[in-house]
Each structure stands twice: as structure tokens, then as C-alpha cells.
Design a protein around this motif. Structure first.
Motif, PDB file in Angstrom:
ATOM      1  N   ASP A  19      -6.185   7.504   1.997  1.00 50.20           N
ATOM      2  CA  ASP A  19      -5.657   6.349   2.713  1.00 50.20           C
ATOM      3  C   ASP A  19      -5.847   5.107   1.852  1.00 50.20           C
ATOM      4  N   TYR A  20      -4.794   4.310   1.770  1.00 48.63           N
ATOM      5  CA  TYR A  20      -4.868   3.190   0.829  1.00 48.63           C
ATOM      6  C   TYR A  20      -5.957   2.193   1.200  1.00 48.63           C
ATOM      7  N   VAL A  21      -6.218   1.991   2.487  1.00 42.66           N
ATOM      8  CA  VAL A  21      -7.256   1.040   2.877  1.00 42.66           C
ATOM      9  C   VAL A  21      -8.621   1.510   2.382  1.00 42.66           C
ATOM     10  N   ASP A  22      -8.845   2.836   2.353  1.00 39.26           N
ATOM     11  CA  ASP A  22     -10.107   3.362   1.822  1.00 39.26           C
ATOM     12  C   ASP A  22     -10.188   3.117   0.318  1.00 39.26           C
ATOM     13  N   LEU A  58     -19.079   4.706  -1.295  1.00 37.10           N
ATOM     14  CA  LEU A  58     -18.576   4.533   0.065  1.00 37.10           C
ATOM     15  C   LEU A  58     -17.821   5.757   0.565  1.00 37.10           C
ATOM     16  N   THR A  59     -17.266   6.535  -0.355  1.00 38.64           N
ATOM     17  CA  THR A  59     -16.540   7.742   0.047  1.00 38.64           C
ATOM     18  C   THR A  59     -17.406   8.994  -0.053  1.00 38.64           C
ATOM     19  N   GLY A  60     -18.684   8.810  -0.384  1.00 39.29           N
ATOM     20  CA  GLY A  60     -19.586   9.947  -0.463  1.00 39.29           C
ATOM     21  C   GLY A  60     -19.430  10.804  -1.689  1.00 39.29           C
ATOM     22  N   PHE A  71     -10.363   1.451   7.724  1.00 40.55           N
ATOM     23  CA  PHE A  71     -11.302   1.868   6.686  1.00 40.55           C
ATOM     24  C   PHE A  71     -12.336   2.820   7.286  1.00 40.55           C
ATOM     25  N   SER A  72     -12.519   3.972   6.664  1.00 45.42           N
ATOM     26  CA  SER A  72     -13.422   4.982   7.227  1.00 45.42           C
ATOM     27  C   SER A  72     -14.353   5.514   6.137  1.00 45.42           C
ATOM     28  N   GLY A  96       0.790  -1.234   0.000  1.00 47.85           N
ATOM     29  CA  GLY A  96       0.000   0.000   0.000  1.00 47.85           C
ATOM     30  C   GLY A  96       0.816   1.274   0.000  1.00 47.85           C
ATOM     31  N   GLY A  97       1.933   1.281   0.699  1.00 45.52           N
ATOM     32  CA  GLY A  97       2.761   2.479   0.766  1.00 45.52           C
ATOM     33  C   GLY A  97       3.430   2.829  -0.542  1.00 45.52           C
TER      34      GLY A  97
END
Length: 253
Positions: free
Chosen positions: A56-59, A218-220, A131-132, A48-49
Motif C-alpha cells: 500500500d502506497y501510504v505504508d 515500521l513494516t517489521g 497506514f498500518s 500514489g496510484g
């Protein structure tokens, strides 16, 4: 009881049969969960980095991992469908007052329910990893709808490929392309960062608009263009899979 209600009743009976088989073979559900979780840890914490995705990569990766989870859960279904044909189970229904098409319906419904359980677990793991999502309630409903349409499309394609395969072993390989295609989409890296050839393939294959639509919801920040393309792909693939399955079923049953 009319034909429609009889088909629903027979489908419910066959679905209970499929779930009993699942309970006797929990390894199939376990594999559908543990492999995507492993890929999630690999992509987020190892690779991911290395990717610059603007968030954020998880998002970024979670929507692709949700779609990847669908592909990893279909292999056992293709094998089960083929076994129903090759072991004579369908033929035994000829002498019974049972809708043979209910067997296909039950397999698709079972795929959808099992996959939704797997996806719920994957989202739970993603939340633990940071994840947010910022989706509103209507956007969550839209995301669930896109996932359901995708599972429906892949479910019918899986059933059709299982019917078309000559043996249960070859049927189990039918899902391999559906497992690999998400890796050649925008699931883990933006398509515009890929090399020539691969970039064009990623942009125009069906999983990319589906993943982009899910990511936007999911991210709006949903996109109407990708949503229309995603729904069109899902409906088209569902129709192709359904017609293929019915044709293969009629030919072999």
C-alpha cells in the motif's frame, strides 16, 4: 555547582526561552505540520496510484514523510540562532555567569522536541489514511531511535548554518537543501525506478538509508545493512554539525 551541572541548568533556562518564543509564533509549528500533511495527501491520493511499490502506497510513503517533516521544521530555528548572534544576545551573556554554549544546546533540544510533536501528528494523520505498521515494540523503539538520531544530526547542521549565515533572512534559506533532499531519495519512489544519474544520487545520499531503515522497522522487516549505514550517516552528520557550530560560534561570539 560544577561546570557540567551549570551547563545543564543554563541549557534548561535557554530551552524555556525558546519555547516561549515558539508559543508566541505558533505559525512556525503550524507550517512544520501542515506542509507535510499536504504533501501526504498529494502523494497518497493524487500520485500514489502511479507508483508500483509492492505494498500500500501510504505504508511506503509514511517513513519518507516523517523524514520530510524534520526538514520543514528547521527554518525558524536557523533564523532564531542567527538573530541571537546578530542582535547581540550572545554578547550580553559575556557579562553574566551563563554558559554561552547552552544557547546552542537549547536550540538543538528545542528542535528535537518540536519535531517529535510534529512527527506524532503526521503519524496520526497517516493512520487515519490507512497506514498500518506491523512493527513490534522493540522495532518501534528502534524507529524512534533512528528518528531521534536524524533530528539530532539535522538540528546541529541547522544551528551551524544559522551561525554561519550573515543575516537572519539568509539563515532561513539554509534549510532548503534539507527540505529538498528527501524528494531525491527513496522516500516516495524506489531508487531503482529512477533514471540514470538520479538513481545513483538517491542510492548514495544520506536520507535513503535512513528512510529505508525506518521503513523496514515500521513494516517489521528491518535490514542490518541499511541500519548500519543510517546510524553512520547520523553520527557523522551530527559530529560535522557540532564541530561546525562550535567553530562558527567561537568565531562570532
Amino acid at each position: 555547582m560544577n561546570a557540567i551541572s551549570a551547563t545543564f541548568a543554563d541549557s534548561a533556562t535557554m530551552m524555556r526561552r525558546n519555547f516561549r518564543h515558539t508559543m508566541r509564533n505558533p505559525l512556525a509549528l503550524f507550517n512544520a505540520i501542515i506542509v507535510p500533511v499536504f504533501v501526504m495527501f498529494l502523494m497518497v491520493y493524487v500520485f500514489g496510484g502511479s507508483f508500483s511499490v509492492g505494498t500500500d502506497y501510504v505504508d511506503y510513503a509514511t517513513p519518507g514523510l516523517i523524514i520530510l517533516t524534520i526538514g520543514y521544521g528547521i527554518g525558524p530555528t536557523a533564523t532564531a540562532v542567527n538573530s541571537d548572534m546578530t542582535t547581540g544576545f550572545i554578547n550580553r551573556l559575556r557579562v553574566m555567569d551563563v554558559s554561552r554554549a547552552a544557547v546552542l544546546n537549547a536550540h538543538v533540544i528545542a528542535i528535537m522536541l518540536r519535531t517529535m510533536v510534529s512527527i506524532a501528528i503526521i503519524i496520526g494523520v497517516a493512520l487515519l489514511m490507512g497506514f498500518s505498521p506491523t512493527a513490534s515494540f522493540p522495532q518501534w523503539l528502534g524507529a524512534i531511535g533512528i528518528v531521534a538520531l536524524t533530528v539530532l544530526a539535522i538540528g546541529w547542521l541547522t544551528v551551524a548554518s544559522g551561525l554561519a549565515a550573515k543575516t537572519p533572512e539568509s539563515a532561513g534559506l539554509a534549510g532548503v537543501p534539507l527540505m529538498l533532499l528527501p524528494f531525491l531519495s527513496s522516500a516516495f519512489v524506489p531508487a531503482d525506478k529512477m533514471g540514470p544519474g538520479v538513481r545513483e544520487f538517491a542510492e548514495y545520499q544520506p536520507f535513503t538509508p535512513i528512510i529505508e531503515t525506518l521503513r523496514g522497522l515500521l513494516t517489521g522487516t528491518p535490514s542490518t545493512g541499511s541500519a548500519v549505514a543510517a546510524v553512520a550517516w547520523c553520527v557523522g552528520l551530527s559530529l560535522v554539525g557540532y564541530l561546525w557550530a562550535r567553530a562558527a560560534f567561537t568565531k562570532r561570539a
